[in-house]
Motif scaffolding. Sequence first.
Motif, PDB file in Angstrom:
ATOM      1  N   VAL A 100      -9.884  -2.482  -3.999  1.00 27.64           N
ATOM      2  CA  VAL A 100      -7.889  -3.170  -3.785  1.00 27.64           C
ATOM      3  C   VAL A 100      -7.718  -1.471  -2.880  1.00 27.64           C
ATOM      4  O   VAL A 100      -7.943  -0.666  -2.750  1.00 27.64           O
ATOM      5  CB  VAL A 100      -7.651  -2.748  -4.974  1.00 27.64           C
ATOM      6  N   LYS A 101      -5.967  -2.431  -2.354  1.00 34.92           N
ATOM      7  CA  LYS A 101      -5.632  -1.479  -2.221  1.00 34.92           C
ATOM      8  C   LYS A 101      -3.910  -1.043  -3.212  1.00 34.92           C
ATOM      9  O   LYS A 101      -3.649  -1.182  -3.763  1.00 34.92           O
ATOM     10  CB  LYS A 101      -5.156  -1.496  -0.532  1.00 34.92           C
ATOM     11  N   LEU A 102      -3.431   0.449  -3.439  1.00 36.22           N
ATOM     12  CA  LEU A 102      -2.721   0.388  -4.093  1.00 36.22           C
ATOM     13  C   LEU A 102      -1.212   0.274  -3.188  1.00 36.22           C
ATOM     14  O   LEU A 102      -0.615   0.441  -2.141  1.00 36.22           O
ATOM     15  CB  LEU A 102      -2.506   1.784  -4.885  1.00 36.22           C
ATOM     16  N   SER A 103      -0.356   0.343  -4.117  1.00 41.46           N
ATOM     17  CA  SER A 103       0.840  -0.220  -3.271  1.00 41.46           C
ATOM     18  C   SER A 103       1.657   0.532  -2.625  1.00 41.46           C
ATOM     19  O   SER A 103       2.306   1.661  -3.641  1.00 41.46           O
ATOM     20  CB  SER A 103       1.510  -1.272  -4.301  1.00 41.46           C
ATOM     21  N   GLY A 104       1.996   0.976  -1.726  1.00 41.31           N
ATOM     22  CA  GLY A 104       2.753   1.932  -1.326  1.00 41.31           C
ATOM     23  C   GLY A 104       1.925   3.104  -0.129  1.00 41.31           C
ATOM     24  O   GLY A 104       1.899   4.112   0.187  1.00 41.31           O
ATOM     25  N   TYR A 105       0.189   2.565  -1.015  1.00 41.54           N
ATOM     26  CA  TYR A 105      -0.618   3.610   0.158  1.00 41.54           C
ATOM     27  C   TYR A 105      -1.621   3.134   1.054  1.00 41.54           C
ATOM     28  O   TYR A 105      -2.000   2.141   0.450  1.00 41.54           O
ATOM     29  CB  TYR A 105      -1.158   4.503  -1.076  1.00 41.54           C
TER      30      TYR A 105
END
Length: 377
Positions: A240-245
């Motif tokens: 996953v990726k974190l929102s804004g990063y």
Amino acid sequence: MAHCNTILNQLAAFFPRHDFEKLATQHHQGQKFRTFNRWSQFMAMTIAQLTGRKSLRDLVGNIAAQGKRIYHLGMRSTSRATLARVNDRQPYDIYKEMFFQLLQRCQARAPKHQFKFKGKIYLLDATTVKLCLAIFPWATFRQAKGAVKLHFGLDADGHLPVFMDMTNGKKHEIDWARSLHLPAGACVVFDRGFTDYSWYGDLDKKKIIFVTRLKSNAKTYAYGNNRKPDSPAVVRDQKVKLSGYTYTFRRIHYIDPETGIEYQFLTNSRKLKASEVAAIYKERWKIELFFKWIKQNLKVKTFLGTSENAVLTQLWIALCLYLLLAYLKFVAKLGLSLSGILRLLQLNLFDRRSMSDLFKPPDNSQPIKSPQLLLWN
């Protein structure tokens, strides 16, 4: 019959006197002592910890009542006013440095953690100790309340405290965590109170693995294919990726087989199995037990001085005693808990007997011989 010093005297041998005197010389402020010394301060505060004294007057009276039994400790005459003044003015750094010297001895004896992960595993958390703002004006927390926050990092090898800092109650855990010098290749485990996505990225750049829980309101989106679950308890293992990063991590959905509760773990490890990530996070509970133990068994909630230096002096001495108990547990190998070892020491602190006899298990193979039993014949 062989002569034995008191149990307290044998415990004092764990802290080499010549090493202590070197530290005392390095960390001395003001004029030279006339009739007192730092060793007497250390032994008095050690007695306070082991006997649970409630005040300096109570402590000094207890020491005086022991008479000749404290002769071999090398203590000088101790008055309440002198002890209070030394606790207040002489730097606590001597006990902080002493703690880390003792820590090296304990780590050499500590059992290794049971995970397949080869590096060090550190468990991070903080606990708050409430104080009266009128008595401890430096411990600012809220408008009418005082508190200090104790930040700890435990090594999973033997669950020894390797990091400790005391701040006012307002300081956030993440501010303390950012100041730690963690070695590359280590794994740090912490709860959602340490949530800081930019810090997660910094850990990843330094090749430090982290394991934590994901907040329920965290915005993430899947990136790439899911991994095949390695355990029935693992519902999903996905990148996953974190929102804004731009950082890429793993989100693991795990259902505890015992409680049925679902957890979402976040980690940057590419190699650890999902079930092992869950097991490593479960290990974090040991630091909660550590907080509970020291608050119940050592004097870290009530203090014998009101200055910040006096409080830190008491805290670092308490941690030195914790290392002593841990060392005895590692060496004795009798299966006794830390509480069991502490109770034995408290009950026999001023007795003249061998330490090995104190921890020797009773010989149940020999029949009990007592003259009173003859009354029943």
